[in-house]
Every structure is written in structure tokens, then in C-alpha cells.
Write a protein that holds these residues in place. Structure first.
Motif, short mmCIF file in Angstrom:
data_model
loop_
_atom_site.label_atom_id
_atom_site.label_comp_id
_atom_site.label_asym_id
_atom_site.label_seq_id
_atom_site.Cartn_x
_atom_site.Cartn_y
_atom_site.Cartn_z
N PRO A 164 -39.07 24.38 -21.74
CA PRO A 164 -39.06 23.51 -20.56
C PRO A 164 -38.85 22.06 -20.97
CG PRO A 164 -41.30 24.07 -21.13
CD PRO A 164 -40.43 24.89 -22.04
N ALA A 165 -38.76 21.18 -20.01
CA ALA A 165 -38.62 19.75 -20.29
C ALA A 165 -39.82 19.25 -21.09
CB ALA A 165 -38.50 18.97 -18.98
N GLY A 166 -39.55 18.27 -21.96
CA GLY A 166 -40.65 17.66 -22.70
C GLY A 166 -40.69 17.99 -24.18
N TYR A 167 -39.57 18.50 -24.73
CA TYR A 167 -39.53 18.84 -26.15
C TYR A 167 -38.32 18.19 -26.81
CZ TYR A 167 -43.12 22.39 -25.39
OH TYR A 167 -44.28 23.03 -25.07
N LEU A 168 -38.52 17.72 -28.04
CA LEU A 168 -37.46 17.07 -28.79
C LEU A 168 -37.55 17.54 -30.24
CD1 LEU A 168 -36.42 13.36 -28.50
CD2 LEU A 168 -36.83 14.31 -30.76
N PHE A 169 -36.39 17.78 -30.88
CA PHE A 169 -36.41 18.19 -32.28
C PHE A 169 -35.57 17.24 -33.13
CE2 PHE A 169 -32.47 20.32 -30.98
CZ PHE A 169 -31.64 20.11 -32.07
N ILE A 170 -35.94 17.18 -34.41
CA ILE A 170 -35.22 16.37 -35.39
C ILE A 170 -35.07 17.19 -36.67
CG2 ILE A 170 -35.39 14.37 -36.94
CD1 ILE A 170 -36.78 12.86 -34.69
N VAL A 171 -33.88 17.15 -37.27
CA VAL A 171 -33.65 17.77 -38.57
C VAL A 171 -33.38 16.64 -39.56
CG1 VAL A 171 -32.30 19.42 -39.90
CG2 VAL A 171 -32.61 19.77 -37.44
N MET A 172 -34.18 16.60 -40.64
CA MET A 172 -34.06 15.53 -41.62
C MET A 172 -33.81 16.12 -43.00
SD MET A 172 -36.67 12.32 -42.18
CE MET A 172 -36.14 11.54 -40.66
N ASN A 173 -32.84 15.56 -43.73
CA ASN A 173 -32.52 16.08 -45.05
C ASN A 173 -33.43 15.49 -46.13
OD1 ASN A 173 -31.49 13.50 -45.65
ND2 ASN A 173 -29.37 14.11 -45.30
N SER A 174 -33.18 15.87 -47.37
CA SER A 174 -34.05 15.43 -48.47
C SER A 174 -33.98 13.93 -48.72
CB SER A 174 -33.68 16.19 -49.75
OG SER A 174 -32.32 15.97 -50.09
N LYS A 175 -32.93 13.29 -48.21
CA LYS A 175 -32.79 11.83 -48.35
C LYS A 175 -33.43 11.09 -47.18
CE LYS A 175 -28.50 12.23 -51.00
NZ LYS A 175 -27.05 11.86 -51.07
N THR A 190 -34.77 10.00 -25.41
CA THR A 190 -33.43 10.12 -25.98
C THR A 190 -33.55 10.49 -27.45
OG1 THR A 190 -32.59 8.42 -24.48
CG2 THR A 190 -31.26 8.93 -26.42
N PRO A 191 -32.86 11.54 -27.92
CA PRO A 191 -32.93 11.90 -29.34
C PRO A 191 -32.39 10.78 -30.22
CG PRO A 191 -31.93 13.66 -28.05
CD PRO A 191 -32.01 12.46 -27.16
N PRO A 192 -32.92 10.64 -31.44
CA PRO A 192 -32.38 9.63 -32.35
C PRO A 192 -30.96 9.98 -32.77
CG PRO A 192 -33.95 11.04 -33.48
CD PRO A 192 -34.03 11.39 -32.02
N ASN A 193 -30.30 9.04 -33.42
CA ASN A 193 -28.92 9.23 -33.83
C ASN A 193 -28.82 9.85 -35.21
OD1 ASN A 193 -27.81 7.92 -31.46
ND2 ASN A 193 -28.45 5.99 -32.38
N LYS A 194 -27.72 10.53 -35.47
CA LYS A 194 -27.45 11.05 -36.80
C LYS A 194 -27.40 9.88 -37.78
CE LYS A 194 -24.11 13.86 -39.38
NZ LYS A 194 -22.82 14.62 -39.30
N GLY A 195 -28.09 10.04 -38.91
CA GLY A 195 -28.13 8.97 -39.91
C GLY A 195 -29.36 8.08 -39.82
N ASP A 196 -30.09 8.16 -38.70
CA ASP A 196 -31.34 7.40 -38.59
C ASP A 196 -32.33 7.88 -39.63
OD1 ASP A 196 -30.29 5.96 -36.52
OD2 ASP A 196 -31.49 6.88 -34.95
N GLY A 197 -33.29 7.01 -39.97
CA GLY A 197 -34.26 7.34 -41.00
C GLY A 197 -35.64 7.66 -40.45
N PRO A 198 -36.67 7.58 -41.31
CA PRO A 198 -38.04 7.94 -40.93
C PRO A 198 -38.62 7.15 -39.76
CG PRO A 198 -37.82 7.74 -43.31
CD PRO A 198 -36.56 7.21 -42.73
N ASP A 199 -38.05 5.99 -39.49
CA ASP A 199 -38.56 5.19 -38.36
C ASP A 199 -38.46 5.97 -37.05
OD1 ASP A 199 -39.48 2.60 -37.20
OD2 ASP A 199 -37.53 2.70 -36.20
#
Length: 323
Positions: A164-175, A190-199
């Protein structure tokens, strides 16, 4: 409509063949077509050839250089092309977007074959049962990967479509760089952009729950965002005056002040539209605004200002007073 029909074809295939998980897609494919695993000189996952050709048995070719989980999805995809009666001729599944045939019919058939493959490998009834039995999305994801024989990203995208509404996922590589991000339908953030970091992870600190798991060199994060958040600021003034004060303390440039106000009002305009849809409380509206502001780095000078919470609380209460 045709996409739903494609999903129903997969459901009927489960019933007809009494399939169990993980689905033996090679055995299944051989019931409908000639099957070969080949090396391809170009960047494609597979080919479905001789579809609905009189006197010819369909042929499925799969790129044997792809990872096993990807080969399984490709094979399920090609089976979809074979069994759906309106998919005809020869269809190449090209992964390089610069080579993809841009015709609408081709793209529609690809979406249908993907829907078929998703339902075949990760049946809706199974995923729903997992969601009913487990709260931890990391646990569910790992079960889907293991018992469905699919990749972690395929499992993640399947969950996104069913949550349902209210969930967001992020995939982060080893870098510590984001390679993929998304949200369930209806989610305000709004999901973060590709290339964004730990912030990007820190910006979601308001999440009510966070679930993580590691697969290969990637870390997968699931965030459950709150339906409601307690108003944190004191609504002790007119929100317009508070916003004026904030932007003037940030910059003396009149044009920049106007731009900041326009951006803030754009977010608040979205909040105002939610009121028009009904069923909003101060806490739910505040949560929607927090989610919309959180990933907007251009507004960091505003949202990190000491008077921002007071401004937002004042604005929310003003909006609610007009219902």
C-alpha cells in the motif's frame, strides 16, 4: 486490459500444471516450445521465434551468459510470448534501450510478457500470504529470492507493486552510491536519485520502520513511512510572516527569496490538494508535508531553519481550519 489477461494466463498455467515454487521454467518451456541456451553477439536477453506460425513449433532462445536468476525471468517472459495468442512472429527482448524498437505495440507486448513472468515466478496469492504472515520486508524479500528463484531487485519490485501507499526502497552499492530507488503507489515521499549517497538515508530518519538486507555487493533498504506525525512546531504566528522571516534570514537577494517561496508553496499546494480529497487530519497532513520536503535538497536552507517547524505547524493548522 491485456496486461490483466496476461496475468490471468500465468494464474491458469499454475492451476493447469499444478506448479510449485520455485517454478521449473525449463521444464515448462519445453512443453510449449523448442528451448536453447545460446551466446548472443548483441546485448539481448532472449528471443521468442516462430510464434503462431503455421506448421512451425515456437523456439525460445535464452542468453546463457546472463546470471541464472535473470535467465529464469527471461525464460518466463518468453513463455508468455509463446502462450499469449496475440503475440506473433519473432520477438527479441533487447536490454540496450538504444536498440529497442520504439513501436507502441512492441512495448505493450513486452509489458504483458513481464507481467506474465512476474505472476508465474512470484504469484500474487503467495506474495500476499507472505505480507500477511511477516512484517519485516527484508525477511519477505529474502524468502521471495530463495523460494521464487528470482533476483533481489525482481523481488523488491514485486513487493513495491503490491504494498500500500507509504513505502519506499533504496538499493545502495558497496561504494555507498544509490543504484535504484522507488516507492509504492500513492506514497508522498519522492525517491532519491541514482548516484545519491548516504545522505539520502539520513533524510528518511522520520520513517517509522526500516528494514535492510544484503545481497551480493548491494544493500537493500525498505522504509515504512508514517501515516501521521505529531506537529513539532508552535503555531504562534501567521505562516506568511514566518515564511517571509525565514527567506529574508537566508538571503538578501529578492529574486532568490521569491524562488524559495515559490518552491515552498509548490509543496504546500500539494498538501492543499490532499485536503480536497478528504480524510485528512493535522497529523496526516503534517506527515505528507514532511515526506514531500524531506528529499528536496534545494529547500534545505528552509527546512533546516530554526523557525521552519513553527511555520509548517502554523500552515497546517490554517489549512485544517478551512475544512
Amino acid at each position: 486490459m491485456r496486461k490483466e489477461t496476461a496475468i490471468n494466463y500465468a494464474k491458469r498455467m499454475h492451476s493447469h500444471h499444478k506448479l510449485t515454487l520455485p517454478v521449473d521454467v525449463e521444464h515448462l518451456a519445453k512443453k510449449y516450445a523448442n528451448l536453447r541456451f545460446e551466446e548472443f553477439p548483441i546485448d539481448i536477453d532472449g528471443v521468442a521465434a516462430n510464434l503462431k506460425q503455421r506448421g512451425k513449433t515456437p523456439t525460445i532462445l535464452v542468453n546463457k551468459d546472463r546470471p541464472k536468476s535473470r535467465q529464469r525471468f527471461t525464460l518466463a517472459h518468453e513463455i508468455g510470448h509463446v502462450v499469449m495468442p496475440w503475440h506473433m512472429g519473432t520477438i527479441c527482448d533487447i536490454t540496450n534501450e538504444n536498440l529497442v524498437d520504439g513501436s507502441q505495440e512492441y512495448l505493450t507486448m513486452e509489458a504483458e510478457a513481464n507481467a506474465f513472468a512476474t505472476e508465474l515466478l512470484m504469484p500474487t496469492i503467495w506474495i500476499q500470504r507472505l505480507l500477511d504472515e511477516h512484517e519485516n520486508l527484508a525477511t519477505i524479500s529474502q524468502i521471495i529470492v530463495k523460494n521464487g528463484g528470482v533476483s533481489p531487485i525482481a523481488a523488491t519490485l514485486r513487493l513495491r507493486a503490491m504494498l500500500p501507499a507509504g513505502y519506499l526502497f533504496i538499493v545502495m552499492n558497496s561504494k555507498e552510491s544509490i543504484t535504484y530507488a522507488g516507492r509504492s503507489d500513492g506514497t508522498y515521499a519522492t525517491p532519491p536519485n541514482k548516484g545519491d549517497g548516504p545522505d539520502a538515508i539520513k533524510r528518511l530518519s522520520y520513517a517509522s520502520d526500516t528494514y535492510t538486507f544484503t545481497a551480493g555487493t548491494n544493500t537493500y533498504f525498505w522504509f515504512k513511512l508514517p501515516d501521521e506525525i505529531e506537529l513539532e512546531g508552535e503555531s504562534d504566528g501567521d505562516w506568511r510572516l514566518l515564511l517571509d522571516t525565514i527567506v529574508k534570514e537566508i538571503t538578501r537577494n529578492t529574486d532568490e527569496q521569491i524562488k524559495y517561496k515559490q518552491k515552498v508553496n509548490g509543496v504546500l499546494g500539494y498538501a492543499n490538494s490532499l485536503i480536497g480529497k478528504g480524510a485528512q487530519t493535522e497529523k496526516s497532513l503534517y506527515s505528507a508535508c514532511v515526506q514531500r520536503f524531506a528529499n528536496n535538497s534545494a529547500l534545505d536552507p528552509i527546512t533546516k531553519h530554526k523557525k521552519f517547524k513553527n511555520f509548517l505547524a502554523s500552515k497546517i493548522r490554517d489549512l485544517m481550519s478551512k475544512i
